[in-house]
Design an enzyme around this catalytic site. Structure first.
Site, PDB file in Angstrom:
ATOM      1  N   ARG A 113     -12.419 -34.318 -37.933  1.00 35.01           N
ATOM      2  CA  ARG A 113     -12.908 -33.157 -38.676  1.00 35.01           C
ATOM      3  C   ARG A 113     -11.775 -32.693 -39.593  1.00 35.01           C
ATOM      4  O   ARG A 113     -10.599 -32.970 -39.340  1.00 35.01           O
ATOM      5  CB  ARG A 113     -13.305 -32.049 -37.706  1.00 35.01           C
ATOM      6  CG  ARG A 113     -14.461 -32.401 -36.802  1.00 35.01           C
ATOM      7  CD  ARG A 113     -14.543 -31.447 -35.611  1.00 35.01           C
ATOM      8  NE  ARG A 113     -14.634 -30.055 -36.038  1.00 35.01           N
ATOM      9  CZ  ARG A 113     -14.390 -29.018 -35.249  1.00 35.01           C
ATOM     10  NH1 ARG A 113     -13.987 -29.211 -33.999  1.00 35.01           N
ATOM     11  NH2 ARG A 113     -14.513 -27.782 -35.702  1.00 35.01           N
ATOM     12  N   SER A 115     -10.829 -29.581 -40.262  1.00 33.32           N
ATOM     13  CA  SER A 115     -10.224 -28.273 -40.000  1.00 33.32           C
ATOM     14  C   SER A 115      -8.726 -28.448 -39.752  1.00 33.32           C
ATOM     15  O   SER A 115      -8.247 -29.549 -39.457  1.00 33.32           O
ATOM     16  CB  SER A 115     -10.877 -27.615 -38.775  1.00 33.32           C
ATOM     17  OG  SER A 115     -10.503 -28.300 -37.585  1.00 33.32           O
ATOM     18  N   LYS A 185     -13.290 -31.540 -25.116  1.00 39.08           N
ATOM     19  CA  LYS A 185     -14.347 -30.650 -24.636  1.00 39.08           C
ATOM     20  C   LYS A 185     -15.568 -30.671 -25.551  1.00 39.08           C
ATOM     21  O   LYS A 185     -16.646 -30.220 -25.158  1.00 39.08           O
ATOM     22  CB  LYS A 185     -13.830 -29.228 -24.466  1.00 39.08           C
ATOM     23  CG  LYS A 185     -13.366 -28.529 -25.723  1.00 39.08           C
ATOM     24  CD  LYS A 185     -12.771 -27.164 -25.396  1.00 39.08           C
ATOM     25  CE  LYS A 185     -12.254 -26.445 -26.636  1.00 39.08           C
ATOM     26  NZ  LYS A 185     -13.290 -26.154 -27.622  1.00 39.08           N
ATOM     27  N   ASP A 186     -15.409 -31.211 -26.778  1.00 36.37           N
ATOM     28  CA  ASP A 186     -16.549 -31.318 -27.691  1.00 36.37           C
ATOM     29  C   ASP A 186     -17.387 -32.569 -27.444  1.00 36.37           C
ATOM     30  O   ASP A 186     -18.500 -32.679 -27.962  1.00 36.37           O
ATOM     31  CB  ASP A 186     -16.061 -31.345 -29.148  1.00 36.37           C
ATOM     32  CG  ASP A 186     -15.411 -30.039 -29.572  1.00 36.37           C
ATOM     33  OD1 ASP A 186     -15.757 -28.995 -28.991  1.00 36.37           O
ATOM     34  OD2 ASP A 186     -14.549 -30.070 -30.472  1.00 36.37           O
ATOM     35  N   THR A 234     -15.835 -14.158 -28.689  1.00 38.30           N
ATOM     36  CA  THR A 234     -15.629 -15.532 -28.216  1.00 38.30           C
ATOM     37  C   THR A 234     -16.844 -16.353 -28.608  1.00 38.30           C
ATOM     38  O   THR A 234     -17.945 -15.821 -28.791  1.00 38.30           O
ATOM     39  CB  THR A 234     -15.412 -15.597 -26.692  1.00 38.30           C
ATOM     40  OG1 THR A 234     -15.208 -16.954 -26.311  1.00 38.30           O
ATOM     41  CG2 THR A 234     -16.603 -15.047 -25.936  1.00 38.30           C
ATOM     42  N   LEU A 237     -20.026 -19.674 -24.134  1.00 37.66           N
ATOM     43  CA  LEU A 237     -20.828 -19.003 -23.111  1.00 37.66           C
ATOM     44  C   LEU A 237     -20.042 -18.849 -21.815  1.00 37.66           C
ATOM     45  O   LEU A 237     -20.180 -17.853 -21.108  1.00 37.66           O
ATOM     46  CB  LEU A 237     -22.107 -19.802 -22.837  1.00 37.66           C
ATOM     47  CG  LEU A 237     -23.231 -19.693 -23.872  1.00 37.66           C
ATOM     48  CD1 LEU A 237     -24.406 -20.548 -23.431  1.00 37.66           C
ATOM     49  CD2 LEU A 237     -23.672 -18.253 -24.052  1.00 37.66           C
ATOM     50  N   ARG A 238     -19.223 -19.833 -21.496  1.00 40.23           N
ATOM     51  CA  ARG A 238     -18.421 -19.769 -20.272  1.00 40.23           C
ATOM     52  C   ARG A 238     -17.534 -18.531 -20.281  1.00 40.23           C
ATOM     53  O   ARG A 238     -17.454 -17.793 -19.282  1.00 40.23           O
ATOM     54  CB  ARG A 238     -17.565 -21.033 -20.159  1.00 40.23           C
ATOM     55  CG  ARG A 238     -16.480 -20.960 -19.096  1.00 40.23           C
ATOM     56  CD  ARG A 238     -15.516 -22.113 -19.216  1.00 40.23           C
ATOM     57  NE  ARG A 238     -14.804 -22.118 -20.484  1.00 40.23           N
ATOM     58  CZ  ARG A 238     -13.715 -21.413 -20.738  1.00 40.23           C
ATOM     59  NH1 ARG A 238     -13.208 -20.608 -19.818  1.00 40.23           N
ATOM     60  NH2 ARG A 238     -13.125 -21.471 -21.920  1.00 40.23           N
ATOM     61  N   ARG A 239     -16.851 -18.284 -21.416  1.00 39.08           N
ATOM     62  CA  ARG A 239     -15.958 -17.118 -21.492  1.00 39.08           C
ATOM     63  C   ARG A 239     -16.758 -15.822 -21.430  1.00 39.08           C
ATOM     64  O   ARG A 239     -16.345 -14.857 -20.774  1.00 39.08           O
ATOM     65  CB  ARG A 239     -15.141 -17.173 -22.783  1.00 39.08           C
ATOM     66  CG  ARG A 239     -14.120 -18.316 -22.812  1.00 39.08           C
ATOM     67  CD  ARG A 239     -13.268 -18.258 -24.056  1.00 39.08           C
ATOM     68  NE  ARG A 239     -12.343 -19.373 -24.153  1.00 39.08           N
ATOM     69  CZ  ARG A 239     -12.279 -20.207 -25.167  1.00 39.08           C
ATOM     70  NH1 ARG A 239     -13.089 -20.062 -26.207  1.00 39.08           N
ATOM     71  NH2 ARG A 239     -11.403 -21.200 -25.171  1.00 39.08           N
ATOM     72  N   ARG A 256     -17.482 -16.995 -34.812  1.00 43.35           N
ATOM     73  CA  ARG A 256     -17.442 -18.399 -35.220  1.00 43.35           C
ATOM     74  C   ARG A 256     -16.401 -18.589 -36.319  1.00 43.35           C
ATOM     75  O   ARG A 256     -15.884 -17.648 -36.896  1.00 43.35           O
ATOM     76  CB  ARG A 256     -18.814 -18.841 -35.763  1.00 43.35           C
ATOM     77  CG  ARG A 256     -19.909 -18.995 -34.710  1.00 43.35           C
ATOM     78  CD  ARG A 256     -19.653 -20.156 -33.768  1.00 43.35           C
ATOM     79  NE  ARG A 256     -19.226 -21.360 -34.443  1.00 43.35           N
ATOM     80  CZ  ARG A 256     -20.050 -22.197 -35.099  1.00 43.35           C
ATOM     81  NH1 ARG A 256     -21.342 -21.935 -35.137  1.00 43.35           N
ATOM     82  NH2 ARG A 256     -19.584 -23.277 -35.685  1.00 43.35           N
ATOM     83  N   GLY A 257     -16.106 -19.862 -36.616  1.00 40.85           N
ATOM     84  CA  GLY A 257     -15.150 -20.193 -37.663  1.00 40.85           C
ATOM     85  C   GLY A 257     -13.891 -20.814 -37.087  1.00 40.85           C
ATOM     86  O   GLY A 257     -13.657 -20.803 -35.875  1.00 40.85           O
ATOM     87  N   ASN A 258     -13.060 -21.373 -37.993  1.00 37.59           N
ATOM     88  CA  ASN A 258     -11.788 -21.917 -37.535  1.00 37.59           C
ATOM     89  C   ASN A 258     -10.842 -20.763 -37.187  1.00 37.59           C
ATOM     90  O   ASN A 258     -11.177 -19.584 -37.359  1.00 37.59           O
ATOM     91  CB  ASN A 258     -11.177 -22.851 -38.579  1.00 37.59           C
ATOM     92  CG  ASN A 258     -10.968 -22.172 -39.921  1.00 37.59           C
ATOM     93  OD1 ASN A 258     -10.602 -20.993 -39.990  1.00 37.59           O
ATOM     94  ND2 ASN A 258     -11.197 -22.887 -40.999  1.00 37.59           N
ATOM     95  N   GLN A 260      -8.146 -19.550 -38.536  1.00 38.47           N
ATOM     96  CA  GLN A 260      -7.773 -18.658 -39.635  1.00 38.47           C
ATOM     97  C   GLN A 260      -8.919 -17.688 -39.961  1.00 38.47           C
ATOM     98  O   GLN A 260      -8.690 -16.485 -40.185  1.00 38.47           O
ATOM     99  CB  GLN A 260      -7.406 -19.478 -40.879  1.00 38.47           C
ATOM    100  CG  GLN A 260      -6.094 -20.246 -40.757  1.00 38.47           C
ATOM    101  CD  GLN A 260      -6.173 -21.423 -39.785  1.00 38.47           C
ATOM    102  OE1 GLN A 260      -7.226 -22.030 -39.612  1.00 38.47           O
ATOM    103  NE2 GLN A 260      -5.050 -21.749 -39.160  1.00 38.47           N
ATOM    104  N   THR A 261     -10.146 -18.211 -39.936  1.00 34.73           N
ATOM    105  CA  THR A 261     -11.315 -17.366 -40.193  1.00 34.73           C
ATOM    106  C   THR A 261     -11.470 -16.313 -39.104  1.00 34.73           C
ATOM    107  O   THR A 261     -11.753 -15.134 -39.376  1.00 34.73           O
ATOM    108  CB  THR A 261     -12.583 -18.225 -40.285  1.00 34.73           C
ATOM    109  OG1 THR A 261     -12.435 -19.166 -41.345  1.00 34.73           O
ATOM    110  CG2 THR A 261     -13.807 -17.369 -40.541  1.00 34.73           C
ATOM    111  N   ARG A 262     -11.270 -16.730 -37.880  1.00 32.99           N
ATOM    112  CA  ARG A 262     -11.425 -15.790 -36.767  1.00 32.99           C
ATOM    113  C   ARG A 262     -10.362 -14.694 -36.805  1.00 32.99           C
ATOM    114  O   ARG A 262     -10.636 -13.525 -36.504  1.00 32.99           O
ATOM    115  CB  ARG A 262     -11.354 -16.538 -35.432  1.00 32.99           C
ATOM    116  CG  ARG A 262     -12.504 -17.502 -35.234  1.00 32.99           C
ATOM    117  CD  ARG A 262     -12.506 -18.106 -33.837  1.00 32.99           C
ATOM    118  NE  ARG A 262     -13.404 -19.252 -33.768  1.00 32.99           N
ATOM    119  CZ  ARG A 262     -13.800 -19.818 -32.643  1.00 32.99           C
ATOM    120  NH1 ARG A 262     -13.357 -19.350 -31.482  1.00 32.99           N
ATOM    121  NH2 ARG A 262     -14.609 -20.856 -32.660  1.00 32.99           N
ATOM    122  N   CYS A 351     -21.972 -27.312 -23.690  1.00 31.29           N
ATOM    123  CA  CYS A 351     -21.474 -26.052 -24.243  1.00 31.29           C
ATOM    124  C   CYS A 351     -22.515 -24.945 -24.139  1.00 31.29           C
ATOM    125  O   CYS A 351     -22.235 -23.793 -24.440  1.00 31.29           O
ATOM    126  CB  CYS A 351     -21.069 -26.252 -25.707  1.00 31.29           C
ATOM    127  SG  CYS A 351     -22.457 -26.676 -26.778  1.00 31.29           S
TER     128      CYS A 351
END
Length: 443
Positions: A113, A115, A185-186, A234, A237-239, A256-258, A260-262, A351
């Site tokens: 990816r 990112s 994890k993805d 976050t 769902l786990r968190r 959502r977002g990378n 830097q966006t977050r 996920c």
């Protein structure tokens, strides 16, 4: 006319001649006998000398044969001692031959990816490959996945698996890249289209981290210090479920977002977020550790299946690439994530369901411990189970089987403790209930 006269005369003549010749004949015969005796004696001495010479040569030859035999035995012993080294040298030569003879595979194309964090991961794999194979050329090819393009929908709302992997899978199948690097994890627990995990890299830190909004100016140092009705963001769902279980008075919403966006959303003065929960290892890899306010207790909250681990995926029939990547594999991480993914697969999770784990592998003792949590989205129901598997030594085939069995056993224990009912409820609630809202105080 008188014959006797002649006979008498001949006899006398003969005797006279005999008297003259006989002594010479005797001398001659004696000389001949002596000569024969002398020659026989000389020949016998020469034969005796020849026999002694041959015996001496035979003795020397026997000594030489014994010496050579001793040297041969020594060489055989040395050969037996160096058998392993010779086998390793042969294997190295074969691998080197594969690398040098395959002219069509001069460059390893690394798919990822695009990112910033994903690029760090790809560069990390490229660095490891260059360290192992200094003359190998590599090329990184970045691309966007469905999860990167759609930043408005929550991850749990996507209908298909592999939100961050499908495009990379397609690139592998179409031979546009040779390997794909993923945050493990993805990855779905079952890979399709004959794709294989050819390497699992050494795991980073597994804990989650609490990051405080800049608008609070370091007013709080722990998640527990935030006031009631604080808003925590976050994407997992786990968190959300674990935070709802431990912090009933927080509002937990999606972000959502990378990274830097977050962070821009978190620090916006008019933004809704008081803090975010993020993976610690991602922050560390991008040199953002200074933003971590608190590292959360993994024994209390767990972490995502395979969190902190990187996986390299390739085509199943690409033996050349599989051989290249095998040396990057970390046995301890591989066994830990094998157990975690077996648990996830047995629970039919992903996920979209709130499953947390904590895994520890002790290489010295061969002990592998796995703990699992399944929590309802409102945090009110929770199933917990843990188990230890012993004798999980780095005999990879047997150990992988034992790790998989451990994951399946812990999943079965969770089902017996109510996890199945919780997961059924979660799947029904996803899409309608996307977060936990703090209960209103009653007057």
């Amino acid at each position: 006319r008188n014959p006797n006269r002649f006979r008498s005369g001949n006899t006398k003549l003969c005797f006279a001649m005999a008297d003259k010749l006989l002594p010479g004949l005797v001398v001659t015969a004696g000389a001949g006998v002596f000569a024969l005796w002398y020659l026989y004696r000389e020949q016998r001495e020469r034969d005796t000398e020849a026999i002694h010479s041959v015996a001496k040569k035979a003795e020397k030859l026997a000594q030489e044969v014994a010496r050579l035999k001793k040297e041969i035995d020594h060489i055989k012993k040395m050969d037996s001692k160096t058998e392993d080294e010779q086998a390793q040298l042969k294997q190295f030569s074969e691998n080197l031959s594969k690398l040098s003879s395959d002219n069509s595979r001069k460059i390893v194309r690394i798919g990822t990816r695009d990112s910033k964090l994903a690029m760090w991961q790809a560069l990390h794999v490229e660095k490891l490959l260059n360290q192992l194979y200094p003359h190998l050329e590599t090329k990184i090819i970045g691309m966007k996945t469905l999860g990167d393009k759609d930043l408005k929908s929550s991850l749990s709302s996507f209908s298909n698996k592999g939100v961050f992997t499908k495009e990379l899978d397609a690139a592998l199948i179409c031979n546009e890249v040779d390997i794909a690097v993923h945050s493990m994890k993805d990855l779905p627990t079952v890979l399709e289209n004959d794709l294989k995990i050819c390497s699992v890299l050494t795991r980073g830190n597994t804990q989650d981290a609490f990051v405080l909004s800049a608008k609070h100016k370091r007013k709080y140092t722990r998640l527990e210090d935030l006031p009631e009705n604080s808003t925590i963001g976050t994407s997992a769902l786990r968190r959300r479920a674990m935070l709802a279980h431990h912090f009933q008075n927080f509002n937990i919403i999606d972000v959502r977002g990378n990274l830097q966006t977050r962070f821009r959303k978190l620090d916006a003065p008019s933004g809704p977020y008081d803090g975010l929960i993020l993976a610690r290892t991602g922050l560390e890899r991008l040199e953002l550790s200074h933003r971590i306010t608190q590292v959360l207790d993994e024994k209390k909250l767990g972490y995502a299946v395979s969190q902190g681990a990187l996986a390299v995926v390739c085509r199943g029939g690409d033996a050349w690439v599989m051989d290249l990547c095998e040396k990057m594999n970390d046995v301890s991480t591989y066994l830990e994530v094998t157990a975690e993914r077996a648990l996830l697969r047995t629970l039919e999770g992903g996920c979209k369901v709130p499953i947390a784990v904590e895994t520890k592998y002790d290489l010295a003792s061969g002990e592998l411990r796995l703990k699992g949590w399944v929590t309802s989205l409102d945090g009110k129901k929770i199933a917990i189970a843990d188990k230890i598997s012993s004798d999980v030594k780095p005999n990879i085939d047997k150990s992988v089987r034992l790790a998989s069995e451990l994951g399946e056993n812990v999943a079965d224990m969770l089902k017996q403790r109510g996890a199945e009912e919780i997961l059924i409820e979660c799947r029904g609630e996803i899409g309608e209930h996307m977060g936990h809202v703090a209960p209103k105080k009653q007057n």
